[in-house]
Design a protein around this motif. Structure first.
Motif, short mmCIF file in Angstrom:
data_model
loop_
_atom_site.label_atom_id
_atom_site.label_comp_id
_atom_site.label_asym_id
_atom_site.label_seq_id
_atom_site.Cartn_x
_atom_site.Cartn_y
_atom_site.Cartn_z
N LYS B 410 20.75 35.80 4.68
CA LYS B 410 19.83 36.43 5.35
C LYS B 410 20.32 37.84 4.98
CE LYS B 410 17.54 33.85 8.72
NZ LYS B 410 18.21 32.86 9.42
N ASN B 411 21.43 38.40 5.26
CA ASN B 411 21.77 39.78 5.10
C ASN B 411 22.73 39.77 3.83
OD1 ASN B 411 22.66 42.46 5.27
ND2 ASN B 411 23.25 42.12 7.53
N PRO B 412 22.45 40.64 3.05
CA PRO B 412 23.10 40.79 1.69
C PRO B 412 24.62 41.40 2.20
CG PRO B 412 21.21 42.39 1.95
CD PRO B 412 20.95 41.69 2.73
N HIS B 413 24.53 42.08 3.14
CA HIS B 413 26.04 43.04 3.28
C HIS B 413 26.95 41.98 4.22
CE1 HIS B 413 24.66 46.62 1.92
NE2 HIS B 413 23.38 46.47 2.89
N GLU B 414 26.46 40.76 4.76
CA GLU B 414 27.45 40.10 5.43
C GLU B 414 28.17 39.22 4.26
OE1 GLU B 414 26.87 36.31 8.53
OE2 GLU B 414 25.09 37.55 8.33
N SER B 415 29.56 39.04 4.73
CA SER B 415 30.36 38.40 3.74
C SER B 415 31.21 37.83 4.81
CB SER B 415 31.19 39.27 2.75
OG SER B 415 32.09 40.12 3.56
N VAL B 416 32.03 37.16 4.13
CA VAL B 416 33.12 36.00 4.91
C VAL B 416 33.99 37.06 5.88
CG1 VAL B 416 34.98 34.39 4.85
CG2 VAL B 416 33.36 34.48 3.07
N LEU B 417 34.38 38.28 5.40
CA LEU B 417 35.19 39.19 5.96
C LEU B 417 34.66 39.50 7.39
CD1 LEU B 417 36.82 41.25 3.33
CD2 LEU B 417 37.85 40.15 5.07
N ASP B 418 33.15 39.65 7.43
CA ASP B 418 32.56 40.12 8.49
C ASP B 418 32.62 39.32 9.52
OD1 ASP B 418 31.94 42.74 7.35
OD2 ASP B 418 30.13 41.96 6.27
N ARG B 419 32.77 38.05 9.38
CA ARG B 419 32.63 37.09 10.39
C ARG B 419 34.07 37.01 11.27
NH1 ARG B 419 31.72 32.39 8.16
NH2 ARG B 419 31.15 31.49 10.01
N LEU B 420 35.01 37.54 10.53
CA LEU B 420 36.39 37.39 11.05
C LEU B 420 36.43 38.35 12.12
CD1 LEU B 420 38.70 37.25 7.87
CD2 LEU B 420 38.03 35.38 9.46
N PRO B 421 37.45 38.32 13.10
CA PRO B 421 37.80 39.28 14.22
C PRO B 421 37.87 40.45 13.39
CG PRO B 421 38.97 37.30 14.54
CD PRO B 421 38.10 37.08 13.23
N TYR B 422 37.54 41.69 14.19
CA TYR B 422 37.77 42.87 13.52
C TYR B 422 39.04 43.39 13.12
CZ TYR B 422 37.22 48.02 12.66
OH TYR B 422 37.40 49.20 12.23
N VAL B 423 39.89 42.80 14.27
CA VAL B 423 41.30 43.22 13.80
C VAL B 423 42.01 42.53 12.53
CG1 VAL B 423 43.85 43.53 14.90
CG2 VAL B 423 41.59 43.36 16.36
N ALA B 424 41.83 41.21 12.68
CA ALA B 424 42.08 40.29 11.65
C ALA B 424 41.76 41.01 10.14
CB ALA B 424 41.70 38.96 11.75
N LYS B 425 40.44 41.13 10.27
CA LYS B 425 39.79 41.54 9.02
C LYS B 425 40.45 43.07 8.63
CE LYS B 425 35.80 44.07 7.38
NZ LYS B 425 34.38 44.76 7.83
N GLN B 426 40.63 43.81 9.37
CA GLN B 426 41.43 45.28 9.17
C GLN B 426 42.60 44.88 8.48
OE1 GLN B 426 40.30 48.32 8.90
NE2 GLN B 426 38.23 47.14 9.39
#
Lengths: 758, 523
Positions: B410-426
């Motif tokens: 749906k959204n091209p900007h969405e990736s696996v990373l975005d679905r992780l919790p913010y802290v974990a992603k960072q």
């Protein structure tokens, strides 16, 4: 590059040439040799204009003993500018190779509105007010007064130009309108009158169609052109419409009311002159006894639009006695206006020929055919006598006299149609009386007769045998060129249904179906997310576009489209449309990407190119048929059937498809360019419609692309764009050459050339 | 941190050959203590601009893994490129270096949200929207400057404006006209925008003459009033007294797109409505004065036209001016690109996927049985499926599963990373950055030729070995449904680290085998 076509050395400003350009030049040269007319169809995007210009200028250079003049007609001012820009390029190249011998004078000609540099005049709103403002400063009697009374304003540019007299000349070169204005400012001369004067001496004149086709203008501007001229009508696929429009007039209630006001103003003026300067009126009377021939000797600034009928049709005889006196003439006009008012009050649609109409005028208000015929010239003379300068106030009475002269001159090829209201809005009374011309050959006939060669050319002249019949002439050369492409750089598709498999069409019964509107919207939405840079959409009419854009807005599709690209729209306001186009180009240039919504038969479709990144995709929503219930169209169709045995349906399809082809043809400019074309209507898949498209589009329309749905079209678009992004060999590599260098041309020689090509 | 004196041979070579510019360049890695003030300032500025770099710097340099000089030495290229751009910008306008965010291409259209109970209609205006309204409708801007606060408060102003918009949205021209007749201030919003019209008339003089359709109008003799044939749509009802209050969506769309294209013309914090209005008014004024000196523009325009007139493939290609690519936030950019790529991959596979869905288990089983029995009877003469096709399908499937494309799309900007919790992603991203940095240093130190390099490698090794437990920690900290994703993400990092350690061990062994008794490092 430089090469030989038979006895002519052609100077061509590029290192390479397309084979079809070469072939085009060969045919053109033969037509010039034969001193005859020709009809040439060559696909857009193959450099027609430069081929034409370089052959004709080179032809003149090769035969200096018998120089021919080139009158190049474009449909619009911006096309004029483009042509002159190409000519500049060519001229530079020729000077480089031939030195001063190649010098020519080439200039564009337009109205005062586009050429005037007097700030107080040019700030006026429209062309007529600029014309009038100019006359207020430059009319001979105003200038005579200004000499005595310094408080009366005059135009310094015109005065300077007059003072310079025979010294006021343009040095050789190529002048666009902008260049003319700059030159005028530099010298302090009026560019408009300078250009008008220099037209006689120029080697190349670029101006609008109307300067040759519309007798009102042609009578003044093109009167003195020599017979040894080549007239070129570029983008001439609509030439028949221009011709009939030039001879058509319509009269409304407002026109008649305005004319009544004009008449009372004039009668006041006459009274005033009687009291102060009765001699003037008497002098006019005497002049009219001798006929109107003196009109040619009028001072330059006093000329006005000439007679709307054709020069050969005006008898060189004296004005009929009963309209020589000013008061008598006014009363004739009053009676005419009264008669027309009466006719407008009808409740039914009426249609008659000019002969019965004139007979009925004669019977009811006692104005005969000869008096009608002289109305326009008589009015002109009267207005000069009365020293009327604010001509823009008198447009209404001019229209009436136009009408009278046309109706008094022609007995066939016209009809008079009176409609009490518009068919589409029957509850709003809007009576209109239209004199509509059906015969395109009438207006263009003098052009064919006067000039030695007339070239009619365009990207879409299919079927090519129809044009000689419509315009009634015999071309010595009539050719349609195909396009040799290095790669399949155009991709036409016919889209017949949306992703939900419902058919799409602008056919009357389907057009307002929400499903169709939605499918059209989805198509565009899918495309904006796939296609880079510019996309152009053409709709069948303004009202349809307005409706569909509003409905897209309400359903939110428009918002989604705007997520991907900016949206610009052609509106009825020319200023706004121009700015929208300019912004559209900027958006494409900077990589933002944009969509332009436009209307087939509209101003944008007529002459704006969407080449290269300005248009990677054109979508034609629907088949742009004319409004088939229009009485004028019906009358014209009837005339065509009776005179040329052209069937109604055939003509309508031909006309719709040439418009569609013209719209989509604007995406491509050279063989390095590429673009897609989507014909979004199920009717395009039918053979009888499709086959009317020009050959160069048909030859790229694959069978597999004839019946697509939205998702299939998106898939094809993706593949196509990916393919086009790959590097390729520009010369065409093995097999047929699509780009020729000078050596290639020399190797071929003239003889076997055409075998290689086709 | 005093290893600044030790010089890598490559650095000497650069400083030896390059001229004046080179000597200045090598000055930095030469001596930390003698860093010029300007140099220092540049580094600080660079660190300020790039928060990720700052984090790395903090971890590695302050943490003692790398020396200051070493840290900067590897990013010389990007560092100098950055300052090159910076300098260019510096010369013109020092503050302009910040990338400006363009306007959203969203039409402000009052979607009156009524609560369904009362007749009240609510509108939401944000500073962003106000800016857009001012830019698109100069008359409203002027009215604001005139009325607020002398005649009414800002709130009253916007209430009035919203009322006008609401009237427009009902498309009832007659009511609009009636309301306008009663209220002068309201009339300003309801009438057509004269200022925009006059602006348009001024702008048209600068338009490319090959587009100028207005000039046509002035040359068109068949369209004298009442001449020619009336075609579709030319019916104009301008006489209507309500015409003044009619506003077309098409016109608004054009104006909106023009404003978005122009971008943010002013450099004022949004929020203070009045200052925004004033700044916009000023910038329009500037445009006006610019016009006096538009000789340049004319020349530019002429050049452009002659360039446009050329047919490009008939002549040798001309060099186009290249605009340097400047991607401020590389991660964001490349992430979105990747997501797009995955999406399109998904689309091309869509056909195959559908086919599979339509098969029921029984059918699949049946067909499998048939195949097996067929093979049993006829043997495997030629394979049922071509190996290339099978491989493609397999690859496609694996890729689509691993990238979890079913949740994307749906959204091209969405990736696996975005679905992780913010802290974990960072944290993941940070570790990835630092692993990259460390590995870069690590590999560039081979072959080990100096003691300095040797100590550096061992320091790097220590730092790298500390990352293992941290990665493990992240893996454990995330929720179980993400764990698989995270371990997939972590895997390449671990592999890269493992490879480095393997190389390190091999090198040590080789070294000790060659000269067991010699001390570490030799020159």
């Amino acid at each position: 590059m430089k090469f030989q076509i038979e006895d002519v050395t052609v100077y061509f400003p590029y290192d390479h040439i397309y084979p079809e350009q070469y072939a085009y030049m060969v045919e053109l040269k033969r037509a010039l040799d034969a001193k005859g007319h020709c009809l040439l169809e060559m696909p857009t995007g193959t450099g027609k204009t430069i081929a034409l210009l370089s052959l004709i200028t080179s032809y003149t250079l090769s035969k200096p003993s018998n120089p021919i003049k080139l009158l190049y007609c474009t449909r619009t001012v911006h096309e004029m500018e483009k042509t002159l820009a190409e000519l500049k390029l060519l001229h530079k190249y020729q000077i480089q190779h031939l030195g001063p011998a190649a010098r020519i004078l080439a200039l564009g000609l337009s109205s005062r509105k586009n050429l005037c540099i007097n700030p107080s005049v040019v700030s006026a709103e429209n062309r007529d007010s600029v014309d009038a403002a100019c006359r207020k400063l430059t009319a001979s009697w105003v200038r005579a007064l200004a000499i005595e009374n310094p408080n009366i304003p005059s135009c310094e540019f015109f005065e300077n130009y007059e003072k310079a007299a025979s010294d006021a000349v343009l040095p050789p070169g190529v002048y666009t309108l902008q260049d003319l204005r700059v030159f005028g400012k530099e010298k302090g001369w009026c560019p408009y009158f300078l250009a008008r004067h220099m037209v006689q001496f120029a080697n190349v004149v670029v101006y609008s169609y109307q300067y040759l086709l519309d007798p009102k203008v042609a009578g003044i501007i093109s009167k003195e052109m020599q017979r040894e001229s080549v007239v070129v009508f570029d983008e001439a696929h609509n030439i028949d419409n221009v011709c009939i429009e030039a001879l058509s007039v319509s009269v409304r209630k407002q026109t008649l009311e305005g004319a009544t006001r004009n008449l009372s103003k004039m009668s006041q003026e006459i009274e005033r002159f009687k009291a102060t300067d009765a001699g003037r009126l008497r002098a006019e009377y005497n002049r009219l006894v001798d006929g109107l021939a003196q009109r040619g000797n009028l001072p330059l600034a006093d000329t006005w639009l000439a007679n709307p009928a054709l020069p050969d049709d005006i008898l060189k005889e004296a004005v009929p006695g009963n309209i020589r006196r000013a008061e008598h003439f006014l009363s004739v006009l009053r009676r005419l206006v009264q008669y027309l008012k009466g006719r407008l009050q009808t409740e039914n649609v009426e249609k008659e020929g000019p002969v019965t109409f004139v007979a009925s005028i004669n019977a009811q208000v006692g104005i005969d055919q000869k008096m009608l015929k002289f109305c326009y010239d008589r009015l002109h003379s009267l207005m000069l006598t009365l020293e009327i300068t604010d001509t823009d106030e008198f447009l209404h009475i001019q229209t009436i006299c136009d009408f009278a002269t046309l109706v008094g001159t022609y007995t066939r090829g016209f009809s008079i149609i009176i409609e009490p209201f518009d068919e589409r809005m029957p509850h709003i009374p809007d009576p209109v009386l239209q004199l509509s011309c059906h015969d395109a050959s009438l207006a263009i006939k003098p052009v064919f007769e006067r000039f030695q060669s007339v070239v009619i050319t365009s990207g879409t002249l299919s079927p090519i045998d129809l044009y000689p019949r419509l315009l009634n002439f015999n071309p010595v050369v009539s050719r349609s060129f195909t396009m040799s492409l290095t790669r399949d750089c155009i991709c036409p598709m016919v889209l017949t249904r949306g992703s939900d498999q419902l058919p799409v069409s602008t056919k009357f019964d389907l057009r307002s179906d929400p499903g169709v509107e939605r499918n059209y919207g989805r198509l565009l939405l899918e495309m904006v997310s796939v296609v880079p840079d510019g996309i152009v959409c053409f709709f069948v009419s303004y009202s349809y576009m307005d409706g569909i854009v509003n409905s897209w807005h309400e359903s939110g599709i428009l918002k989604d489209i705007m997520q991907h690209k900016l949206v610009f729209i052609e509106t009825q306001d020319v200023v706004e449309t121009t700015l929208a186009l300019d912004n559209y180009r900027k958006a494409c240039d900077c990589g933002r990407g944009a969509v332009f919504f436009s209307v087939a038969r509209g101003k944008v479709a007529e002459g704006i190119d969407f080449d290269r990144h300005y248009g990677r995709l054109v979508i034609m929503f629907g088949v742009p048929f004319q409004y088939t219930l229009s009485r004028i169209l019906l009358a014209r169709l009837e005339y065509l059937r009776e005179t040329f045995q052209i069937k109604e349906g055939d003509f309508l399809t031909f006309d719709a498809l040439r418009q569609a082809a013209q719209c989509v043809g604007r995406v491509i400019r050279s063989k390095a360019d590429y673009g897609m074309m989507i014909f979004a209507d199920k009717r395009y898949s039918r053979h009888d419609k499709r086959s009317k498209l020009p050959g160069w589009i048909l030859s790229h329309l694959r069978d597999a692309h004839l019946n697509l749905s939205t998702d299939m079209a998106v898939h094809i678009a993706r593949e196509f764009l990916r393919k086009m992004a790959q590097p390729y060999d520009k010369t065409g590599g093995s097999g047929k050459k699509t780009l020729l260098s000078q050596e290639d041309l020399e190797k071929m020689g003239n003889g076997n050339f055409s075998d290689m090509l086709f | 941190m005093t290893d600044g004196q030790v010089i890598k041979p490559t650095a000497i070579a650069v400083s030896g050959e390059a001229g004046r510019a080179g000597s200045e360049r090598s000055a930095a890695p030469l001596q930390d203590e003698q860093l010029s003030h300007a140099e220092m300032e540049r580094r600080i500025r660079l660190l300020q601009e790039d928060s990720e770099l700052q984090k790395l710097h903090k971890q590695l340099v302050i943490g003692g893994v790398l020396s200051e000089a070493e840290f900067w030495a590897t990013r010389k290229v990007s560092y100098w490129l950055f300052f090159f751009q910076y300098k260019l910008l510096d010369e013109n306008a020092s503050r302009k270096s910040k990338q400006q965010v363009g306007l959203r291409n969203d039409m402000f259209h009052v979607k009156p949200s009524s609560d369904g109970q009362s007749n009240k209609v609510t509108f939401n205006l944000t500073p962003e929207i106000i800016h857009q309204i001012f830019a698109e409708k100069p008359a409203v801007r002027q009215a604001f400057l005139n009325f607020v606060p002398s005649k009414m408060t800002e709130k009253e102003f916007w209430t009035k404006y919203s009322r006008a918009e609401y009237l427009h949205s009902t498309k009832n021209v007659v009511v609009a006209a009636a309301e306008a007749a009663e209220d002068d201030e309201l009339a300003v919003f309801l009438k057509q925008d004269d200022m925009a019209a006059s602006e348009a008339r001024r702008k048209i003089r600068r338009v490319d003459p090959t587009l100028d359709m207005e000039a046509d109008e002035g040359d068109d003799y068949t369209h004298l009033p009442d001449h020619g044939l009336s075609c579709d749509g030319s019916k104009d009802v301008t006489d209507s007294p309500y015409e003044l209050y009619r506003r077309s969506l098409l016109q608004e769309l054009n104006r909106h797109a023009a404003v978005v294209l122009e971008g943010r013309a002013i450099d004022v914090e949004l929020g203070d409505t009045r200052s925004v209005a004033e700044a916009l008014a000023r910038s329009k004024q500037d445009d006006l004065t610019d016009e006096v000196s538009d000789g340049n523009i004319n020349q530019e325009r002429l050049d452009r036209i002659s360039r446009m007139a050329e047919i490009d493939d008939l002549q040798a290609p001309r060099d186009l001016a290249v605009a340097p690519l400047c991607i401020k936030d590389p991660r964001d950019y490349f992430d979105s690109q990747q997501a797009n790529a995955i999406k399109s991959l998904g689309d091309t596979l869509a056909g195959a996927k559908q086919m599979k869905c339509s098969l029921s288990t029984a059918e699949a089983y049946g067909s499998l049985r048939d195949y097996i029995s067929e093979i049993k009877t006829s043997g495997l003469n030629d394979s049922i499926v071509k190996p290339e096709v099978a491989l493609k399908v397999l690859n496609g499937l694996t890729q689509s599963i691993s990238s979890t494309k079913y949740h994307l799309g749906k959204n091209p900007h969405e990736s696996v990373l975005d679905r992780l919790p913010y802290v974990a992603k960072q944290e993941l991203l940070h570790h990835w950055m630092s692993i990259q940095e460390l590995l870069k240093h690590f590999w560039s130190s081979y072959p080990i030729t100096t003691t300095h390099l040797f100590t550096k490698v061992s320091r790097l090794k220590d730092a790298m070995s500390q990352i293992y437990p941290k990665l493990q920690e992240i893996k454990e900290s995330v929720q179980s449904d993400f764990r698989h994703q995270v371990s997939l993400l972590v895997q390449p990092m671990l592999q890269a680290l493992d490879a480095a350690f393997a190389h390190y061990d091999a090198d040590i062994q080789k070294r000790s085998a060659k000269s067991g008794e010699r001390p570490n490092g030799f020159v």
